[in-house]
Design a protein around this motif. Structure first.
Motif, short mmCIF file in Angstrom:
data_model
loop_
_atom_site.label_atom_id
_atom_site.label_comp_id
_atom_site.label_asym_id
_atom_site.label_seq_id
_atom_site.Cartn_x
_atom_site.Cartn_y
_atom_site.Cartn_z
N ALA A 174 0.83 -1.21 0.00
CA ALA A 174 0.00 0.00 0.00
C ALA A 174 0.86 1.26 0.00
N VAL A 175 1.97 1.23 0.72
CA VAL A 175 2.87 2.38 0.75
C VAL A 175 3.41 2.65 -0.65
N LEU A 176 3.72 1.59 -1.38
CA LEU A 176 4.26 1.76 -2.72
C LEU A 176 3.16 2.19 -3.70
N GLN A 177 1.97 1.65 -3.54
CA GLN A 177 0.85 1.98 -4.41
C GLN A 177 0.39 3.43 -4.21
N PHE A 178 0.22 3.83 -2.95
CA PHE A 178 -0.38 5.13 -2.64
C PHE A 178 0.61 6.19 -2.18
N GLY A 179 1.83 5.76 -1.79
CA GLY A 179 2.81 6.69 -1.25
C GLY A 179 2.52 7.01 0.22
N THR A 180 3.47 7.67 0.87
CA THR A 180 3.29 8.08 2.25
C THR A 180 4.23 9.24 2.57
N THR A 181 3.86 10.02 3.55
CA THR A 181 4.74 11.09 4.03
C THR A 181 5.27 10.74 5.41
N HIS A 182 5.08 9.50 5.84
CA HIS A 182 5.45 9.10 7.20
C HIS A 182 6.27 7.83 7.21
N ALA A 183 7.34 7.77 6.45
CA ALA A 183 8.18 6.56 6.41
C ALA A 183 9.48 6.81 7.18
N GLY A 184 10.19 5.73 7.44
CA GLY A 184 11.51 5.80 8.06
C GLY A 184 11.46 6.13 9.54
N ARG A 185 12.64 6.18 10.11
CA ARG A 185 12.75 6.55 11.53
C ARG A 185 12.25 7.97 11.71
N GLY A 186 11.40 8.14 12.67
CA GLY A 186 10.84 9.46 12.93
C GLY A 186 9.75 9.87 11.97
N ASN A 187 9.37 8.96 11.10
CA ASN A 187 8.30 9.23 10.13
C ASN A 187 8.55 10.52 9.35
N THR A 188 9.78 10.72 8.89
CA THR A 188 10.14 11.96 8.20
C THR A 188 10.43 11.77 6.72
N ILE A 189 10.33 10.56 6.22
CA ILE A 189 10.65 10.30 4.82
C ILE A 189 9.37 10.20 4.01
N THR A 190 9.39 10.83 2.85
CA THR A 190 8.26 10.76 1.92
C THR A 190 8.58 9.74 0.84
N ILE A 191 7.65 8.83 0.62
CA ILE A 191 7.75 7.87 -0.47
C ILE A 191 6.63 8.21 -1.45
N PRO A 192 6.99 8.57 -2.70
CA PRO A 192 5.93 8.93 -3.65
C PRO A 192 5.13 7.71 -4.09
N ALA A 193 3.90 7.96 -4.46
CA ALA A 193 3.04 6.89 -4.98
C ALA A 193 3.58 6.40 -6.31
N ARG A 194 3.59 5.09 -6.45
CA ARG A 194 3.94 4.46 -7.72
C ARG A 194 2.88 3.39 -7.99
N PRO A 195 1.70 3.81 -8.44
CA PRO A 195 0.60 2.85 -8.63
C PRO A 195 0.97 1.76 -9.63
N PHE A 196 0.80 0.53 -9.19
CA PHE A 196 1.04 -0.62 -10.07
C PHE A 196 -0.22 -1.42 -10.24
N LEU A 197 -1.16 -1.34 -9.31
CA LEU A 197 -2.44 -2.03 -9.42
C LEU A 197 -3.46 -1.09 -10.04
N GLY A 198 -4.31 -1.63 -10.86
CA GLY A 198 -5.35 -0.84 -11.49
C GLY A 198 -5.59 -1.32 -12.91
N ILE A 199 -6.53 -0.71 -13.57
CA ILE A 199 -6.95 -1.11 -14.91
C ILE A 199 -6.61 0.01 -15.88
N SER A 200 -5.79 -0.29 -16.86
CA SER A 200 -5.44 0.69 -17.89
C SER A 200 -6.47 0.62 -19.02
N VAL A 201 -6.39 1.55 -19.94
CA VAL A 201 -7.26 1.53 -21.12
C VAL A 201 -7.00 0.24 -21.90
N GLU A 202 -5.73 -0.14 -22.03
CA GLU A 202 -5.39 -1.39 -22.72
C GLU A 202 -6.02 -2.58 -22.00
N ASP A 203 -5.98 -2.56 -20.66
CA ASP A 203 -6.60 -3.65 -19.88
C ASP A 203 -8.10 -3.71 -20.15
#
Length: 171
Positions: free
Chosen positions: A125-154
């Motif tokens: 979920a962190v990888l799909q949606f991203g988070t602003t509360h990662a790492g020690r002290g919850n100070t690291i931002t991980i950007p969303a990289r959506p991999f699940l979902g339906i594309s137009v091709e799908d």
């Protein structure tokens, strides 16, 4: 039981095709399995292309992430000798990509991963949606990289698969 995150999509084309299928077929298992196979492959391709279902490219890895990957490649913090995939987002070890699968329950198709465990706090979920509360002290931002979902091709593949099954029933 693992946490469950649901991503839904609404497509009038796919819904209409599925309604036609339901009218002609009592066992949806075979068509759902065929769709599941196609969606798993499509989702896995996103890891190679680094794109979201909507076609947008994933953000690049941060310099910190690339430095950690380099340390792993040079052996300083290599984990279990796993093969590495360079600096492509979400492909450090390939584990997440390998765990993409599908499951059919009745008339419902689920496509996803089991990467929601104590080993993976926040899981995929962190990888799909991203988070602003990662790492020690919850100070690291991980950007969303959506991999699940339906594309137009799908959507096109789903519609064609359903129509092929309907055509096969009419023969």
């Amino acid at each position: 039981m693992a946490d469950l995150i649901t991503i839904t999509f609404d497509s009038s084309r796919v819904s209409a095709a599925l309604e036609r299928l339901a009218e002609r077929m009592s066992d949806h298992g075979p068509v759902l399995k065929a769709i599941g196979d196609a969606l798993v492959e499509s989702t896995k391709r996103r890891f190679d292309t680094g794109t979201s279902p909507d076609g947008n490219p994933w953000p690049e890895n941060s310099p910190v992430t690339m430095d950690l990957a380099e340390k792993r490649r040079t052996g300083k913090s290599r984990i279990g000798g796993e093969k590495r995939y360079g600096n492509k987002p979400l492909l450090d070890t390939g584990t997440l990509k390998r765990t993409i699968n599908y499951q059919v329950e009745g008339d419902t198709l689920y496509v996803g991963t089991d990467r929601f465990s104590e080993e993976w706090p926040g899981g995929a979920a962190v990888l799909q949606f991203g988070t602003t509360h990662a790492g020690r002290g919850n100070t690291i931002t991980i950007p969303a990289r959506p991999f699940l979902g339906i594309s137009v091709e799908d959507e096109n593949v789903i519609e064609k698969t359903v129509m092929d099954y309907i055509s096969g029933l009419a023969d």
